[in-house]
Every structure is written in structure tokens, then in C-alpha cells.
Design an enzyme around this catalytic site. Structure first.
Site, PDB file in Angstrom:
ATOM      1  N   ARG A 111      13.620 -45.034  26.952  1.00  0.00           N
ATOM      2  CA  ARG A 111      12.170 -43.985  27.007  1.00  0.00           C
ATOM      3  C   ARG A 111      11.354 -44.655  27.521  1.00  0.00           C
ATOM      4  O   ARG A 111      11.238 -45.600  27.812  1.00  0.00           O
ATOM      5  CB  ARG A 111      12.384 -43.605  25.862  1.00  0.00           C
ATOM      6  CG  ARG A 111      13.303 -42.656  25.087  1.00  0.00           C
ATOM      7  CD  ARG A 111      12.722 -42.818  23.271  1.00  0.00           C
ATOM      8  NE  ARG A 111      14.043 -41.598  22.801  1.00  0.00           N
ATOM      9  CZ  ARG A 111      15.280 -42.421  22.609  1.00  0.00           C
ATOM     10  NH1 ARG A 111      15.303 -43.742  22.917  1.00  0.00           N
ATOM     11  NH2 ARG A 111      15.874 -40.771  22.567  1.00  0.00           N
ATOM     12  N   HIS A 136      16.300 -41.943  30.013  1.00  0.00           N
ATOM     13  CA  HIS A 136      17.593 -41.722  30.722  1.00  0.00           C
ATOM     14  C   HIS A 136      17.768 -41.244  32.042  1.00  0.00           C
ATOM     15  O   HIS A 136      18.105 -40.825  32.944  1.00  0.00           O
ATOM     16  CB  HIS A 136      18.512 -41.397  30.570  1.00  0.00           C
ATOM     17  CG  HIS A 136      18.943 -41.470  28.727  1.00  0.00           C
ATOM     18  ND1 HIS A 136      19.100 -43.243  28.629  1.00  0.00           N
ATOM     19  CD2 HIS A 136      19.996 -41.107  27.833  1.00  0.00           C
ATOM     20  CE1 HIS A 136      19.108 -43.575  27.672  1.00  0.00           C
ATOM     21  NE2 HIS A 136      19.791 -42.947  27.394  1.00  0.00           N
ATOM     22  N   HIS A 207      26.839 -45.353  29.355  1.00  0.00           N
ATOM     23  CA  HIS A 207      26.283 -45.124  28.300  1.00  0.00           C
ATOM     24  C   HIS A 207      27.763 -44.401  27.026  1.00  0.00           C
ATOM     25  O   HIS A 207      28.128 -43.323  26.859  1.00  0.00           O
ATOM     26  CB  HIS A 207      25.331 -43.984  28.415  1.00  0.00           C
ATOM     27  CG  HIS A 207      24.131 -43.560  26.846  1.00  0.00           C
ATOM     28  ND1 HIS A 207      25.176 -43.374  25.592  1.00  0.00           N
ATOM     29  CD2 HIS A 207      23.306 -43.396  26.716  1.00  0.00           C
ATOM     30  CE1 HIS A 207      24.016 -42.862  25.433  1.00  0.00           C
ATOM     31  NE2 HIS A 207      23.000 -43.022  25.420  1.00  0.00           N
ATOM     32  N   ASP A 280      19.002 -46.737  15.979  1.00  0.00           N
ATOM     33  CA  ASP A 280      18.923 -45.782  18.055  1.00  0.00           C
ATOM     34  C   ASP A 280      18.195 -46.870  17.726  1.00  0.00           C
ATOM     35  O   ASP A 280      16.575 -46.267  18.504  1.00  0.00           O
ATOM     36  CB  ASP A 280      18.465 -44.524  17.418  1.00  0.00           C
ATOM     37  CG  ASP A 280      18.824 -43.954  19.405  1.00  0.00           C
ATOM     38  OD1 ASP A 280      19.245 -44.939  19.792  1.00  0.00           O
ATOM     39  OD2 ASP A 280      18.293 -42.596  19.306  1.00  0.00           O
ATOM     40  N   GLU A 345      24.421 -50.487  25.007  1.00  0.00           N
ATOM     41  CA  GLU A 345      23.720 -50.231  26.174  1.00  0.00           C
ATOM     42  C   GLU A 345      22.927 -51.261  26.739  1.00  0.00           C
ATOM     43  O   GLU A 345      21.717 -51.646  25.924  1.00  0.00           O
ATOM     44  CB  GLU A 345      22.927 -48.849  26.639  1.00  0.00           C
ATOM     45  CG  GLU A 345      23.227 -47.489  25.956  1.00  0.00           C
ATOM     46  CD  GLU A 345      22.264 -46.748  24.691  1.00  0.00           C
ATOM     47  OE1 GLU A 345      21.888 -46.448  25.860  1.00  0.00           O
ATOM     48  OE2 GLU A 345      22.769 -46.150  23.986  1.00  0.00           O
TER      49      GLU A 345
END
Length: 381
Positions: A111, A136, A207, A280, A345
Site C-alpha cells: 500500500r 498493489h 503473490h 496481514d 511476499e
């Protein structure tokens, strides 16, 4: 009459055999993915399925639409090969269903706050496609673009993509090449390179949604995770990094000693678990760019499958499929439930262009961006 019946039976047999052979020819992959389901032509570009193999029987399938890893066939402790990533059976689903399954992510993975950043005194506004932020690379990021792929051997290919000046608001023509190699140590290596003709920002990643059980109907909550990180970057309720670098000590974020993903994933008394709807988060790696040291180790005890992640990046985003909810049907007609995968990632930190204390993501003309990631598969007996 007898002769006629024999001839008819023989002809019918030939038709059956021909039909079986035709179907067999289509099913060219160990994963059972039909190559024909990925061969299409549109006004924007053509797509195909590309297959990497090594001498151990491992197989990786990719498509040039979004540079997506479609399947990874990895063995368990008994030598049984199963597909350990989520995805779709056809290119139509990748094009028509919004997802990041297996995708090549850019121009900026993760982000950027409010979709804005300033570089050399110039402010750039990007699309705001996630809680007011740019996620992304925006709604038309690399995962939805047609890339060029050249297969250089049975075990390697090169993906190329030119991200044009102004694409999704990013400055500069960014010329990208990515080398994918599946070696005989069961390592899938991804090596990114990029150059630009204007100052810009770059943060490329993959991803893939991993589930080492080989069954997307299962959650990953029983899989055992280790992350070599003393710190992480906290987020607010919109998943945006606050700029703080916080210790994992004494929190559910501490994976320095291996524990199951599910052990503390629902501990919403810890605000970061509440904000992330689970995990996350970007972890600040202790490996400090040393690609010879494992940054992450994931184990599925029942199958014995192990995945280790090596990278020269300073961080890794760990996402536990919190927003999967059974509404997306993937390979094998499986409706993927919540937390049926984990994404690992490799990256620079989220919102680095707006956080002066984070490592820089600026690329200038005459410089070369490089980033390297290795996903290594093995088994524990």
C-alpha cells in the site's frame, strides 16, 4: 453380417482410443491443468500456459496474464505430489474474477497511503483502490497486464513487461525483466530487474497463496510458521503502516520460535490482530539482505512438506487469507474458505515513499533495480 459387426466394433474402438488420446494430449501438466484452457487471444493480448520442470518431478505452471503462478506440484514425505498454491483452472477465471492468486505485483507491491507520494518535489496521485490507499499498483496493476514470456529451457523462463510512463499514475517508463528458475534443489527462484528513464518508485513481489497440505479446502491454521524477525511495522484499521517499527516480543507477532499459524490468529485483544483481521503485516527481517539465510520457514506436519523463503529484501508481508470467504471457486471446483492459504511476499516496507525512516524505494535513470526471492521446497520425515 459378422464381418460388418467386427468392422463397426473396431471403428468404435478407434474412436474411443482417439478420444482418450486427444484428452490425454490436452492434459499436459502434472497438476492436471489443461494447457488449452489457457490459450486465448484477446484485443489486449494472447495468453498461454508455460511449464517448468526439474529432474525430481516438481512442476510449476505459469501464465503470462499477470505473470501468475498457476500451480506448484511439490512432494510430501511419501513422495506424493500435490498442488500447493491456490488459483484457477482457466485463463477466463483469472481475467474475470478479481484476485491476486499467484500474481506478479507492481509497480508497487502493498500500500501507498492515500495513493499519494512526492518525489523530487513533484506530487503524484495514484488510484485509491483499497480503503483510500493504492494497493498493489492500483486496479490495473501488473497482475492484470499481458506480459511477454520467453521459455529459455525446461526449467526457466524470462518474463518481460514495459510499464509505460503514467501507467496507474506512476512516473517513468519502467522496463522490467523477471527470471523464473526451478532448479534441482526444488527451489523456485524469482529474480527481478528494472530500469527507468525518469525517477520513480519500485517494489515488485509475487503473490502466491500457499497451502502445503495440497488441498485448498483445508485452512493453514495447523501449519507451523517461523519468521526471522525481531520487529514488524504496525498498521491502522485501514491496513496502512503507521511508520512505527515495533518489537514482536511478547505479542502474537512473535514467530521467532516456530508456532502454528492458528495459535494466536484470533487474539483480537491485541489491536494488530484486530486491525489485520488476523495476520496481514510486514515483518522487518533479521536476515538484512542475506539471501543465504532463511527468512521464513513453513511446515505442514501431516504431509511433511516444508517451504523456506530466502530473499535479499528487508521485509516480507505475511497475509493469512483473511478475506477469503468461500465465495471464490478455484481449481478443482473448491470454494476457498477463510485462511485456506498464506502469502509470503518479499518486499520493501509498505508506504515507504511516505515514511522517511523506511528503506528507500526510489529508482533513478542509470540505476538498476534488483530483487531476489527463493521459494525452497523440501520434506521432513
Amino acid at each position: 453380417m459378422k464381418t460388418k459387426n467386427i468392422l463397426m466394433a473396431f471403428a468404435a474402438g478407434i474412436l474411443v482410443l482417439t478420444g482418450c488420446q486427444s484428452k490425454s494430449d490436452q492434459r499436459t501438466t502434472l497438476s492436471g491443468i489443461l494447457k488449452s484452457n489457457f490459450e486465448t487471444s484477446t484485443t489486449d493480448g494472447n495468453t498461454d500456459l508455460y511449464v517448468l520442470k526439474n529432474k525430481n518431478g516438481m512442476e510449476v505452471c505459469m501464465t503470462n496474464f499477470g505473470g501468475r503462478i498457476v500451480s506448484i506440484m511439490a512432494p510430501d514425505k511419501n513422495g506424493k505430489f500435490e498442488d500447493v498454491v491456490l488459483g484457477f483452472d482457466s485463463i477466463a477465471d483469472y481475467m474475470n474474477i478479481s484476485s491476486d492468486f499467484g500474481a506478479f505485483i507492481g509497480r508497487y507491491g502493498n500500500r501507498i497511503g492515500q495513493g499519494r507520494f512526492t518525489l523530487d518535489g513533484v506530487e503524484y496521485q495514484l488510484p485509491q483502490n483499497n480503503y483510500g490507499h493504492c494497493l498493489h499498483g492500483g486496479p490495473k496493476g501488473f497482475q492484470y497486464q499481458f506480459c511477454d514470456i520467453q521459455q529459455t529451457s525446461d526449467s526457466s523462463l524470462i518474463l518481460s513487461y514495459l510499464s509505460k510512463d503514467g501507467e496507474e499514475g506512476f512516473p517513468g517508463n519502467l522496463d522490467i525483466k523477471v527470471l523464473y528458475t526451478l532448479n534441482n534443489n526444488n527451489e523456485l527462484s524469482i529474480s527481478y530487474e528494472a530500469t527507468t528513464d525518469k525517477p520513480t518508485i519500485v517494489n515488485l513481489t509475487n503473490h502466491s497463496y500457499f497451502n502445503l497440505s495440497g488441498n485448498g479446502e483445508n485452512t493453514v491454521l495447523d501449519q507451523v510458521l517461523m519468521i526471522d524477525a525481531d520487529a514488524y511495522t504496525p498498521i491502522d484499521s485501514t491496513f496502512m503502516t503507521t511508520g512505527e517499527i515495533a518489537t514482536v516480543e511478547g505479542t502474537p507477532m512473535d514467530f521467532r520460535t516456530p508456532k502454528t499459524i492458528g495459535e494466536q490468529i484470533n487474539d483480537t485483544s491485541f489491536v494488530q490482530i484486530k486491525n489485520g483481521h488476523g495476520y496481514d503485516h510486514n515483518f522487518v527481517l533479521n536476515t538484512k539482505g542475506d539471501i543465504t539465510k532463511p527468512a521464513v520457514r513453513l511446515v505442514h506436519p501431516a504431509s511433511g512438506r516444508v517451504l523456506e523463503v530466502f530473499t535479499d529484501e528487508p521485509g516480507i508481508q505475511v497475509y493469512t487469507g483473511n478475506f477469503l470467504d468461500g465465495t471464490v471457486t478455484g481449481k478443482g471446483s473448491i470454494a476457498y474458505p477463510q485462511r485456506s492459504a498464506i502469502c509470503l511476499e518479499t518486499q520493501h516496507y509498505p508506504d515507504s515513499p511516505n515514511k522517511s525512516n523506511f528503506p528507500s524505494v526510489v529508482l533513478r535513470p542509470g540505476e538498476k533495480y534488483t530483487s531476489n526471492c527463493i521459494y525452497k521446497f523440501s520434506v521432513e520425515k
